[in-house]
Design an enzyme around this catalytic site. Structure first.
Site, short mmCIF file in Angstrom:
data_model
loop_
_atom_site.label_atom_id
_atom_site.label_comp_id
_atom_site.label_asym_id
_atom_site.label_seq_id
_atom_site.Cartn_x
_atom_site.Cartn_y
_atom_site.Cartn_z
N LYS A 134 4.16 -10.29 -5.94
CA LYS A 134 5.25 -9.62 -7.14
C LYS A 134 6.51 -10.69 -6.19
O LYS A 134 7.60 -10.74 -7.31
CB LYS A 134 5.09 -8.53 -6.40
CG LYS A 134 4.04 -8.19 -7.60
CD LYS A 134 4.34 -8.10 -8.42
CE LYS A 134 4.08 -7.13 -10.21
NZ LYS A 134 3.40 -7.33 -10.93
N THR A 172 1.65 5.93 -14.31
CA THR A 172 0.95 5.19 -15.23
C THR A 172 -0.14 5.41 -15.21
O THR A 172 -0.73 6.29 -14.06
CB THR A 172 1.48 3.88 -15.33
OG1 THR A 172 1.21 3.19 -13.86
CG2 THR A 172 2.70 3.60 -15.64
N TYR A 189 -0.07 -8.04 -3.45
CA TYR A 189 0.44 -8.48 -4.56
C TYR A 189 1.28 -8.42 -3.56
O TYR A 189 2.40 -8.69 -4.68
CB TYR A 189 -0.34 -6.73 -4.69
CG TYR A 189 0.91 -5.94 -5.12
CD1 TYR A 189 0.72 -5.98 -6.71
CD2 TYR A 189 1.48 -4.45 -4.89
CE1 TYR A 189 0.98 -5.28 -8.06
CE2 TYR A 189 2.94 -4.17 -5.69
CZ TYR A 189 1.86 -3.96 -7.58
OH TYR A 189 2.60 -3.92 -8.44
N ASP A 223 -3.98 -8.06 -24.24
CA ASP A 223 -4.64 -7.26 -22.87
C ASP A 223 -6.64 -7.82 -22.19
O ASP A 223 -6.42 -8.10 -23.25
CB ASP A 223 -5.04 -5.86 -22.78
CG ASP A 223 -4.85 -4.87 -21.88
OD1 ASP A 223 -3.59 -4.57 -21.20
OD2 ASP A 223 -5.60 -5.10 -20.98
#
Ligand code: NAD
Length: 281
Positions: free
Chosen positions: A180, A211, A176, A39
């Site tokens: 993707k 999440t 985005y 990360d």
């Protein structure tokens, strides 16, 4: 079933408890694998609406895997920085002896959530670049530097996290969705390049998944609307858009990712699986 016994996996973007990356790491560990979690581990003041995991949160994810199997290896790595990606893959090889499966999961950026959807005519070049680097270039860099290590093990798998957002037109999602969608094209090309090496390459496209990232986005959205709570806004999206009538849990994404990375998917390559509660049907 111990599908990952003797296997080593790398999971990017796994530094936040409750995220899809953490769920993948947990699933692989519970199936007997050893996992390196990667990360960013720093703030990015230039991206004010995003929050990122700290090294402490990454280390705590790595340590907490011990209750399902072996403790994980925490590696600080900005997946958009080629030198850092190369060093991270080398560190995993040195410490864990190789890599069998790469889960290229880190992603995000402008349009990745309901609060920062910006039409193209108003979209800053820097926001476009940031999003494409994080959601697409990172997959290229991680694959590029994992491939020699995967070859060294005689084969393996690459599994990328794309998004259902790439498969239907919604205004404000251009950066985005484009990034993707391109992950699907990259997945197909890599699948052809690596088939002869015994490396399968697939992706999965989550629909809305609960999440911390998604919860924060709905809290921010509700802050702009005094008449609705985050839960009401989420419920309204889910009831109008998702046939199964609910958002997904991260473990439901991890189950599909673990399948794609395992021998159960041994005759699958170049595919993108939709895990969206029927949204795209
Ligand atoms: P998340 O924020 O928990 O996961 C993203 C992780 O990537 C975070 O830990 C973050 O710190 C890390 N990261 C960000 N920039 C990085 C960088 N430069 N280098 C390394 N790490 C970096 O969010 P999530 O919802 O678990 O998303 C995981 C993946 O799933 C992403 O690719 C996201 O686009 C995709 N996705 C999520 C949903 C959803 O509804 N949650 C839907 C479709 C797709």
């Amino acid at each position: 079933m111990q599908r990952y016994e003797g296997k080593v996996a790398v999971v990017t973007g796994a530094g936040r408890a409750g995220g899809i990356g953490e769920a993948i790491a947990r699933r692989i560990t519970s199936e007997g694998g050893r996992v390196a979690v990667l990360d960013l581990c720093r703030d990015r003041p230039e991206v004010p609406r995003e929050s990122f995991g700290s090294f402490e949160s990454l280390q705590s994810v790595a340590d907490s895997l011990a209750k399902d199997g072996e403790r994980g290896l925490a590696v600080r790595c900005d997946v958009t920085d080629e030198d850092q990606v190369a060093s991270a893959m080398a560190e995993v090889q040195r410490v864990l002896g190789g890599i069998d499966v790469l889960f290229a999961n880190a992603g995000g950026g402008t349009g990745a959530g309901p609060v920062d959807q910006t039409p193209v005519a108003e979209l800053d070049r820097s926001a476009w670049d940031y999003t494409v680097e994080l959601s697409l270039t990172s997959v290229f860099l991680c694959a590029k530097h994992a491939i020699p290590v995967l070859r060294g093990r005689g084969g393996g798998a690459i599994v990328s996290t794309t998004s259902i957002s790439a498969y239907h037109g919604v205004s404000g999602l251009s950066a985005y969705a484009s990034a993707k969608y391109a992950v699907t094209a990259l997945t197909r090309d890599l699948a052809m390049e690596l088939a002869a090496d015994g490396i399968r390459v697939n992706a999965f496209a989550p629909g809305i998944t609960l999440t911390p990232y998604v919860r924060q986005r709905y809290e921010a959205l509700a802050a702009q609307d005094p008449l609705a709570t985050p839960q009401e806004l989420l419920d309204s999206f889910v009831s109008t858009r998702i046939p199964l009538g609910r958002a997904a849990e991260p473990r439901e994404m991890a189950a599909v990712a673990a399948f794609l990375g395992s021998e159960d998917a041994s005759f699958m390559t170049g595919q993108t699986l939709f895990v969206d509660g029927g949204m795209r049907v």
